[in-house]
Write an enzyme that holds these catalytic residues in place. Structure first.
Site, PDB file in Angstrom:
ATOM      1  N   ASP A  18       0.582  -1.383  -0.011  1.00  0.00           N
ATOM      2  CA  ASP A  18       0.056   0.307  -0.143  1.00  0.00           C
ATOM      3  C   ASP A  18       0.664   1.679   0.284  1.00  0.00           C
ATOM      4  O   ASP A  18       1.904   1.481   0.185  1.00  0.00           O
ATOM      5  CB  ASP A  18      -0.615  -0.262   1.470  1.00  0.00           C
ATOM      6  CG  ASP A  18      -2.071   0.924   1.203  1.00  0.00           C
ATOM      7  OD1 ASP A  18      -2.245   1.729   0.556  1.00  0.00           O
ATOM      8  OD2 ASP A  18      -2.624   0.824   2.524  1.00  0.00           O
ATOM      9  N   GLY A  21       0.171   5.071  -3.961  1.00  0.00           N
ATOM     10  CA  GLY A  21      -0.371   7.147  -4.179  1.00  0.00           C
ATOM     11  C   GLY A  21       0.494   8.741  -3.471  1.00  0.00           C
ATOM     12  O   GLY A  21       0.254   9.527  -4.125  1.00  0.00           O
ATOM     13  N   TRP A  23       2.440   8.177  -2.219  1.00  0.00           N
ATOM     14  CA  TRP A  23       4.151   8.869  -2.769  1.00  0.00           C
ATOM     15  C   TRP A  23       4.527   8.597  -3.885  1.00  0.00           C
ATOM     16  O   TRP A  23       5.063  10.308  -3.731  1.00  0.00           O
ATOM     17  CB  TRP A  23       4.923   7.064  -2.782  1.00  0.00           C
ATOM     18  CG  TRP A  23       6.235   6.778  -3.048  1.00  0.00           C
ATOM     19  CD1 TRP A  23       7.519   6.910  -2.170  1.00  0.00           C
ATOM     20  CD2 TRP A  23       6.638   7.552  -4.640  1.00  0.00           C
ATOM     21  NE1 TRP A  23       8.688   7.247  -3.480  1.00  0.00           N
ATOM     22  CE2 TRP A  23       8.088   7.268  -4.686  1.00  0.00           C
ATOM     23  CE3 TRP A  23       6.426   7.452  -5.860  1.00  0.00           C
ATOM     24  CZ2 TRP A  23       9.668   7.690  -5.049  1.00  0.00           C
ATOM     25  CZ3 TRP A  23       7.428   8.093  -6.883  1.00  0.00           C
ATOM     26  CH2 TRP A  23       8.934   7.930  -6.425  1.00  0.00           C
ATOM     27  N   ARG A  31      -0.642   8.917 -10.457  1.00  0.00           N
ATOM     28  CA  ARG A  31      -0.518   8.172  -9.131  1.00  0.00           C
ATOM     29  C   ARG A  31       0.432   6.959  -9.453  1.00  0.00           C
ATOM     30  O   ARG A  31       0.270   5.810  -9.314  1.00  0.00           O
ATOM     31  CB  ARG A  31      -1.454   7.625  -8.904  1.00  0.00           C
ATOM     32  CG  ARG A  31      -3.007   9.029  -8.239  1.00  0.00           C
ATOM     33  CD  ARG A  31      -4.182   8.335  -7.863  1.00  0.00           C
ATOM     34  NE  ARG A  31      -4.239   7.319  -7.236  1.00  0.00           N
ATOM     35  CZ  ARG A  31      -3.935   6.617  -6.442  1.00  0.00           C
ATOM     36  NH1 ARG A  31      -3.719   7.343  -5.562  1.00  0.00           N
ATOM     37  NH2 ARG A  31      -4.382   5.390  -5.854  1.00  0.00           N
ATOM     38  N   GLU A  65     -11.973  -4.806  -4.951  1.00  0.00           N
ATOM     39  CA  GLU A  65     -12.342  -3.553  -4.503  1.00  0.00           C
ATOM     40  C   GLU A  65     -11.686  -2.469  -5.624  1.00  0.00           C
ATOM     41  O   GLU A  65     -11.894  -1.144  -6.317  1.00  0.00           O
ATOM     42  CB  GLU A  65     -11.967  -3.571  -3.341  1.00  0.00           C
ATOM     43  CG  GLU A  65     -13.256  -3.469  -2.739  1.00  0.00           C
ATOM     44  CD  GLU A  65     -12.394  -4.934  -2.217  1.00  0.00           C
ATOM     45  OE1 GLU A  65     -11.366  -5.590  -2.102  1.00  0.00           O
ATOM     46  OE2 GLU A  65     -13.206  -5.566  -1.580  1.00  0.00           O
ATOM     47  N   ASN A  66     -10.075  -2.658  -6.272  1.00  0.00           N
ATOM     48  CA  ASN A  66      -9.507  -1.948  -7.012  1.00  0.00           C
ATOM     49  C   ASN A  66     -10.393  -1.561  -8.217  1.00  0.00           C
ATOM     50  O   ASN A  66      -9.719  -1.050  -8.666  1.00  0.00           O
ATOM     51  CB  ASN A  66      -8.152  -2.468  -7.194  1.00  0.00           C
ATOM     52  CG  ASN A  66      -6.623  -2.247  -5.989  1.00  0.00           C
ATOM     53  OD1 ASN A  66      -6.544  -2.864  -5.488  1.00  0.00           O
ATOM     54  ND2 ASN A  66      -7.431  -1.241  -5.274  1.00  0.00           N
ATOM     55  N   TRP A  67     -11.183  -2.736  -9.021  1.00  0.00           N
ATOM     56  CA  TRP A  67     -11.974  -2.452 -10.217  1.00  0.00           C
ATOM     57  C   TRP A  67     -12.674  -0.946  -9.919  1.00  0.00           C
ATOM     58  O   TRP A  67     -13.270  -0.519 -10.908  1.00  0.00           O
ATOM     59  CB  TRP A  67     -12.678  -3.842 -10.397  1.00  0.00           C
ATOM     60  CG  TRP A  67     -12.113  -4.512 -10.324  1.00  0.00           C
ATOM     61  CD1 TRP A  67     -12.366  -5.995 -10.159  1.00  0.00           C
ATOM     62  CD2 TRP A  67     -11.321  -5.131 -11.711  1.00  0.00           C
ATOM     63  NE1 TRP A  67     -11.646  -6.731 -10.306  1.00  0.00           N
ATOM     64  CE2 TRP A  67     -11.087  -6.620 -11.297  1.00  0.00           C
ATOM     65  CE3 TRP A  67     -10.886  -4.404 -12.808  1.00  0.00           C
ATOM     66  CZ2 TRP A  67      -9.998  -6.964 -13.159  1.00  0.00           C
ATOM     67  CZ3 TRP A  67     -10.250  -4.876 -13.389  1.00  0.00           C
ATOM     68  CH2 TRP A  67      -9.592  -6.048 -13.561  1.00  0.00           C
ATOM     69  N   ARG A  69     -12.157   1.434  -8.984  1.00  0.00           N
ATOM     70  CA  ARG A  69     -10.497   3.086  -9.602  1.00  0.00           C
ATOM     71  C   ARG A  69     -10.556   3.191 -11.012  1.00  0.00           C
ATOM     72  O   ARG A  69     -11.424   2.974 -11.564  1.00  0.00           O
ATOM     73  CB  ARG A  69      -8.969   2.103  -9.117  1.00  0.00           C
ATOM     74  CG  ARG A  69      -9.044   2.614  -7.622  1.00  0.00           C
ATOM     75  CD  ARG A  69      -7.341   2.088  -7.296  1.00  0.00           C
ATOM     76  NE  ARG A  69      -7.688   1.678  -5.858  1.00  0.00           N
ATOM     77  CZ  ARG A  69      -6.301   2.138  -5.561  1.00  0.00           C
ATOM     78  NH1 ARG A  69      -5.099   1.943  -6.069  1.00  0.00           N
ATOM     79  NH2 ARG A  69      -5.849   1.782  -4.489  1.00  0.00           N
ATOM     80  N   ARG A 192      -5.283  -2.713   9.047  1.00  0.00           N
ATOM     81  CA  ARG A 192      -6.185  -2.841   8.164  1.00  0.00           C
ATOM     82  C   ARG A 192      -6.157  -3.982   7.319  1.00  0.00           C
ATOM     83  O   ARG A 192      -4.992  -4.311   7.066  1.00  0.00           O
ATOM     84  CB  ARG A 192      -7.046  -1.743   7.326  1.00  0.00           C
ATOM     85  CG  ARG A 192      -7.968  -1.448   7.386  1.00  0.00           C
ATOM     86  CD  ARG A 192      -8.807  -0.510   6.904  1.00  0.00           C
ATOM     87  NE  ARG A 192      -7.892   0.320   5.436  1.00  0.00           N
ATOM     88  CZ  ARG A 192      -7.823   1.712   5.244  1.00  0.00           C
ATOM     89  NH1 ARG A 192      -8.266   2.649   6.543  1.00  0.00           N
ATOM     90  NH2 ARG A 192      -7.002   2.127   4.947  1.00  0.00           N
TER      91      ARG A 192
HETATM   92  C1  FPP Z   1      -2.016   0.212  -3.288  1.00  0.00           C
HETATM   93  O1  FPP Z   1      -1.731   1.941  -3.709  1.00  0.00           O
HETATM   94  C2  FPP Z   1      -1.195  -0.425  -3.964  1.00  0.00           C
HETATM   95  C3  FPP Z   1      -1.604  -1.063  -5.824  1.00  0.00           C
HETATM   96  C4  FPP Z   1      -3.095  -0.577  -5.645  1.00  0.00           C
HETATM   97  C5  FPP Z   1      -2.036  -1.794  -6.065  1.00  0.00           C
HETATM   98  C6  FPP Z   1      -0.499  -2.388  -5.571  1.00  0.00           C
HETATM   99  C7  FPP Z   1       0.715  -2.456  -7.380  1.00  0.00           C
HETATM  100  C8  FPP Z   1       2.198  -2.798  -7.911  1.00  0.00           C
HETATM  101  C9  FPP Z   1       2.937  -2.558  -6.178  1.00  0.00           C
HETATM  102  C10 FPP Z   1       2.696  -2.705  -8.965  1.00  0.00           C
HETATM  103  C11 FPP Z   1       1.825  -3.647  -9.638  1.00  0.00           C
HETATM  104  C12 FPP Z   1       1.842  -4.831  -9.366  1.00  0.00           C
HETATM  105  C13 FPP Z   1       2.943  -5.695  -9.893  1.00  0.00           C
HETATM  106  C14 FPP Z   1       3.202  -7.416  -9.321  1.00  0.00           C
HETATM  107  C15 FPP Z   1       3.907  -6.334 -10.977  1.00  0.00           C
HETATM  108  P1  FPP Z   1      -2.459   2.554  -3.712  1.00  0.00           P
HETATM  109  O2  FPP Z   1      -2.903   3.181  -5.651  1.00  0.00           O
HETATM  110  O3  FPP Z   1      -3.861   1.982  -2.715  1.00  0.00           O
HETATM  111  O4  FPP Z   1      -1.799   3.573  -3.070  1.00  0.00           O
HETATM  112  P2  FPP Z   1      -2.524   5.001  -1.933  1.00  0.00           P
HETATM  113  O5  FPP Z   1      -3.159   4.034  -0.549  1.00  0.00           O
HETATM  114  O6  FPP Z   1      -1.047   5.853  -1.178  1.00  0.00           O
HETATM  115  O7  FPP Z   1      -3.114   5.941  -2.762  1.00  0.00           O
END
Ligand code: FPP
Length: 246
Positions: A18, A21, A23, A31, A65-67, A69, A192
């Site tokens: 996690d 975004g 970072w 992002r 849940e990421n769908w 986004r 979480r």
């Molecule tokens: C969370 O960061 C991360 C993800 C949604 C997915 C992780 C994906 C990668 C590390 C890149 C691709 C994967 C592979 C296996 C090559 P966030 O966007 O939720 O961060 P935030 O909470 O700070 O917004």
């Protein structure tokens, strides 16, 4: 830095990656740039796990849940995943890494599915480490799927209700052939589980670090493993009865 005890390494490490975004936001970047940098951490952590001799590594790469986004972000993540799989095949083959996946992968774009299954096939005989990517994965969904499969087998007569045990239920999960995680790491400071491996983490040690995923590299990882080695795993027993799984 203290040294890791090679005899007390976790057999299975699971990671909630996690903070990509955040970072990026801190640097005024998109992002997507954060996810790109996060992919470099994936490479580093896979490599380090293999070097250390960790047998199972499971990464939460894309949740159910990421769908939700924005579609451009989903698209970018799928593109990164596709490119990652293609670029890492050689390293997986050279280092005995077997790729596996858990989740509703049939929802992934066809091109990603093709690359994924091709990589799984080409690495299936590797035995040094299993890298499992959780893709379109949700823990509750996994349990519902298991229950449906069990009911199907009860109807067919191949499963008896009074034979259902914890072990039997585990066999119906995506992770049927995988030991439960010994250590769960979550980056970027949230406390979480986010629907990750709900059944499997019953006795797992949890390590939460404020480090954002793109900054989580070998050194931070070794710190997490050292912290794990200092803990006493009791599995519900008293301190005197501590169990040390082989
Ligand atoms: C969370 O960061 C991360 C993800 C949604 C997915 C992780 C994906 C990668 C590390 C890149 C691709 C994967 C592979 C296996 C090559 P966030 O966007 O939720 O961060 P935030 O909470 O700070 O917004």
């Amino acid at each position: 830095m203290e040294r890791l005890d090679p005899d007390k390494l976790p057999r299975h490490v699971a990671i909630i990656m996690d903070g990509n975004g955040r970072w990026a936001k801190r640097r005024g970047l998109t992002r997507i740039a954060g996810h790109q940098k996060g992919t470099e951490s994936v490479r580093d952590i896979v490599r380090t796990s293999r070097e250390l001799g960790i047998k199972w590594l499971t990464l939460y790469a894309f949740s159910e849940e990421n769908w939700k986004r924005p579609s451009y972000e989903v698209k970018a993540l799928m593109g990164l995943l596709n490119r990652y799989l293609k670029s890492e095949l050689k390293e997986m083959l050279d280092n005995g890494i077997r790729l596996a996946c858990i989740g509703q992968t049939e929802k992934l774009p066809p091109e990603v599915q093709r690359t994924l299954w091709q990589t799984i096939e080409e690495t299936e005989h590797n035995t040094e480490m299993t890298l499992t990517l959780a893709l379109s994965y949700g823990g509750r969904q996994e349990i519902v799927r298991a229950v449906k499969k069990m009911l199907g087998d009860i109807e067919k007569g191949t499963l008896q209700v009074n034979r259902i045990t914890e072990e039997r239920l585990s066999e119906y999960l995506y992770t049927a052939d995988t030991p439960d995680p010994d250590l769960l790491i979550r980056t970027s400071g949230e406390y979480r589980i986010s629907n990750f491996l709900l059944w499997q983490v019953a006795y797992t040690e949890i390590f939460i670090t404020p480090t954002l995923w793109p900054d989580f590299r070998k050194e931070r990882y070794l710190e997490a493993l050292l912290d794990y080695q200092k803990r006493e795993r009791r599995f519900g027993t008293t301190g005197e009865q501590t169990i040390h799984p082989e």
